[in-house]
Write an enzyme that holds these catalytic residues in place. Structure first.
Site, PDB file in Angstrom:
ATOM      1  N   CYS A 170       0.864  -1.189   0.000  1.00 35.72           N
ATOM      2  CA  CYS A 170       0.000   0.000   0.000  1.00 35.72           C
ATOM      3  C   CYS A 170       0.893   1.229   0.000  1.00 35.72           C
ATOM      4  O   CYS A 170       0.943   1.991   0.964  1.00 35.72           O
ATOM      5  CB  CYS A 170      -0.920   0.002   1.215  1.00 35.72           C
ATOM      6  SG  CYS A 170      -1.882  -1.533   1.432  1.00 35.72           S
ATOM      7  N   ALA A 171       1.614   1.427  -1.089  1.00 35.16           N
ATOM      8  CA  ALA A 171       2.737   2.358  -1.115  1.00 35.16           C
ATOM      9  C   ALA A 171       2.324   3.819  -1.116  1.00 35.16           C
ATOM     10  O   ALA A 171       3.094   4.680  -0.678  1.00 35.16           O
ATOM     11  CB  ALA A 171       3.616   2.065  -2.328  1.00 35.16           C
TER      12      ALA A 171
ATOM     13  N   GLY B  82       4.757   6.820  -1.783  1.00 37.60           N
ATOM     14  CA  GLY B  82       6.060   6.173  -1.733  1.00 37.60           C
ATOM     15  C   GLY B  82       7.057   6.634  -0.695  1.00 37.60           C
ATOM     16  O   GLY B  82       8.238   6.306  -0.795  1.00 37.60           O
ATOM     17  N   GLY B  83       6.617   7.331   0.338  1.00 38.97           N
ATOM     18  CA  GLY B  83       7.569   7.770   1.355  1.00 38.97           C
ATOM     19  C   GLY B  83       8.315   6.620   1.997  1.00 38.97           C
ATOM     20  O   GLY B  83       9.547   6.658   2.136  1.00 38.97           O
ATOM     21  N   LYS B  84       7.598   5.573   2.385  1.00 37.64           N
ATOM     22  CA  LYS B  84       8.256   4.428   3.012  1.00 37.64           C
ATOM     23  C   LYS B  84       9.026   3.598   1.987  1.00 37.64           C
ATOM     24  O   LYS B  84      10.073   3.038   2.301  1.00 37.64           O
ATOM     25  CB  LYS B  84       7.225   3.582   3.754  1.00 37.64           C
ATOM     26  CG  LYS B  84       6.540   4.317   4.900  1.00 37.64           C
ATOM     27  CD  LYS B  84       5.499   3.464   5.593  1.00 37.64           C
ATOM     28  CE  LYS B  84       4.761   4.263   6.655  1.00 37.64           C
ATOM     29  NZ  LYS B  84       3.894   5.329   6.073  1.00 37.64           N
TER      30      LYS B  84
ATOM     31  N   ASP C 255      -0.244   0.207  -5.310  1.00 35.17           N
ATOM     32  CA  ASP C 255      -1.288   0.982  -4.659  1.00 35.17           C
ATOM     33  C   ASP C 255      -2.538   0.897  -5.520  1.00 35.17           C
ATOM     34  O   ASP C 255      -2.470   0.575  -6.712  1.00 35.17           O
ATOM     35  CB  ASP C 255      -0.864   2.443  -4.472  1.00 35.17           C
ATOM     36  CG  ASP C 255      -1.731   3.167  -3.454  1.00 35.17           C
ATOM     37  OD1 ASP C 255      -1.434   3.058  -2.245  1.00 35.17           O
ATOM     38  OD2 ASP C 255      -2.716   3.822  -3.853  1.00 35.17           O
TER      39      ASP C 255
ATOM     40  N   ASP D  16       1.230  -1.325   4.869  1.00 35.59           N
ATOM     41  CA  ASP D  16       0.936  -0.078   5.580  1.00 35.59           C
ATOM     42  C   ASP D  16      -0.526   0.239   5.283  1.00 35.59           C
ATOM     43  O   ASP D  16      -0.846   0.958   4.352  1.00 35.59           O
ATOM     44  CB  ASP D  16       1.871   1.032   5.092  1.00 35.59           C
ATOM     45  CG  ASP D  16       1.650   2.339   5.826  1.00 35.59           C
ATOM     46  OD1 ASP D  16       1.055   2.317   6.920  1.00 35.59           O
ATOM     47  OD2 ASP D  16       2.051   3.386   5.298  1.00 35.59           O
TER      48      ASP D  16
ATOM     49  N   CYS E 244      -1.103   4.255  10.699  1.00 35.09           N
ATOM     50  CA  CYS E 244      -0.847   5.552  11.335  1.00 35.09           C
ATOM     51  C   CYS E 244      -1.988   5.834  12.323  1.00 35.09           C
ATOM     52  O   CYS E 244      -2.590   6.902  12.324  1.00 35.09           O
ATOM     53  CB  CYS E 244      -0.698   6.666  10.310  1.00 35.09           C
ATOM     54  SG  CYS E 244      -2.064   6.825   9.146  1.00 35.09           S
TER      55      CYS E 244
END
Length: 439
Positions: A263-264, A267-269, A287, A337, A390
């Site tokens: 679940c990008a 793309g931060g992670k 995604d 995520d 989160c």
């Protein structure tokens, strides 16, 4: 450049608040401000690390909108209020009929300790309201009023009690978490491995970004926008919350391994994980939304990351493994995520807390469960599955992990922890690392 401060005497606030009340249900404040304020011929400085005075005032209003209505109710009734019972009847929709004058008066008292300038606030009624505020403030650290005082609903007390039990919090930890909800954390920055953090800080300061190193981590707390700096344009720093960086570190990938970020998003992670791979091995980012993956591609190009492959995946069926991954019978690491209630981002996005309800939570819990189920076949024997949100809500985190382990007895829990606030001045997130044994 000094950070802006909210001006609760600004005569335009009433009009801005009334326009905000017309926004579609679920509208994010940041997006609304970006597009709406120019239409109203109002200035909005959005440099990520600082906001214009009007925007800051709206943020404070969203933190304390329920408190404002609660205080007005106490003033109007003149009786001892059962805040749990009052909260059970309260709905955000009631704000549409709430006077902007009352809202901004109470919010100004809560934030600055004084009433806004203006003839309407010089009347005897406001002297009485000011006296009521002064009488309640000393007891605001106890009971349900503590929740209202810090922008939380009293009805969320059982959820926080469950979090306290899961994390082993003492009373002081719970109080610290509650009080943190009215403070915006700094803008945390991830520095590429080849750049010393001290050099990054020095270069940002030279670019007039008010950068600071805190516990060997880099953040920005005002000044020129980070995105205008040379380091950002060259891909040597990324804007990424500290808790989000911790999730990426939970994916303990080694160069040459194969990773799937299921679940990008933008793309931060993915980029943080790839930074530890040295462009060796492969990282697949998927995604539901193609436009988010396009942003990931732009960011990867700027950061000179060449080992990320991206494509859409709707989580309705297991992923068809790429050929190189199928040859080793799955990924070494899979990160889920998952979509969540985003309760851990309330410090930055106070508007999100008023969209939080049990019905949406249960729907998201079901989605999380489904995504995990579809991701499992992609984990190779001896590989790892990292589940993250989160959110601080136990139902989305520890409870979700427990139910996953009960239905997938082959997996073993390596670790699970709440990241960020209250231990660190950041968002609040959760990460669990599970391992699939070798048969």
């Amino acid at each position: 450049m000094k950070a802006s401060a909210p001006n609760f005497s600004d005569p335009r606030l009433a009009a801005v608040w009334q326009e905000w009340q017309k926004a579609p249900l679920g509208q994010a404040l940041d997006k609304w401000l970006k597009y709406q304020l120019p239409k109203l011929h109002l200035r909005y400085e959005d440099q990520k690390t600082e906001r214009g005075s009007l925007a800051l005032a709206l943020i404070e209003a969203l933190r304390f909108q329920q408190l404002a209505m609660a205080l007005e109710h106490a003033f109007a009734t003149g009786t001892e209020v059962d805040w749990f019972q009052w909260d059970a009847q309260w709905r955000p929709a009631l704000l549409a009929a709430f006077s902007p004058e009352l809202l901004w008066g109470w919010v100004s008292l809560r934030v600055s300790g004084k009433l806004p300038a203006g003839r309407q606030y010089q009347q005897a009624e406001w002297a009485g309201r000011r006296d009521l505020f002064a009488s309640l403030a000393p007891g605001a650290a106890e009971g349900p009023l503590e929740y209202l005082w810090h922008g939380l609903r009293p009805g969320w007390q059982p959820l926080l009690a469950a979090r306290a039990q899961a994390s082993g919090w003492q009373a002081k930890d719970v109080s610290a978490f509650i009080r943190a909800q009215i403070q915006t954390p700094p803008l945390w920055l991830r520095v590429q491995p080849e750049l010393p953090i001290s050099a990054a800080c020095a270069q940002l300061l030279a670019d007039e970004v008010n950068a600071k190193i805190v516990a060997n981590e880099l953040c920005a707390i005002g000044g020129r926008g980070v995105q205008g700096s040379g380091l950002y344009k060259r891909g040597l720093i990324e804007i990424q919350d500290l808790a989000s960086q911790r999730i990426a570190l939970a994916v303990g990938v080694a160069p040459g391994q194969k990773v799937w970020d299921a679940c990008a998003g933008a793309g931060g992670k993915s980029l943080a994980i790839a930074a530890g791979m040295g462009n060796k091995g492969s990282l697949y980012a998927t995604d539901l939304h193609e436009h988010k993956l396009k942003e990931l591609k732009r960011r990867a190009k700027r950061a000179n990351v060449t080992n990320i492959r991206s494509f859409t995946w709707n989580a309705e069926r297991p992923l068809q493994l790429p050929k190189e991954v199928a040859q080793q019978q799955g990924f070494d690491w899979v990160l889920v995520d998952a979509p969540c209630t985003s309760t851990g981002t309330w410090r930055r996005n106070p508007d999100a807390r008023w969209r939080f309800n049990d019905e949406d939570t249960q729907e998201l819990v079901a989605i999380q469960k489904s995504i995990l189920r579809m991701a499992v076949p992609a984990v190779r024997e001896g590989g790892h599955l990292v589940y993250a949100t989160c959110s601080w809500d136990v139902r989305e985190n520890e409870q979700q992990v427990a139910e996953f382990l009960a239905s997938h007895p082959g997996f073993r829990l390596i670790s699970q922890t709440l990241l960020g606030c209250p231990a660190e001045n950041s968002d609040t997130m959760f990460a669990a690392v599970l391992k699939r044994p070798v048969s």
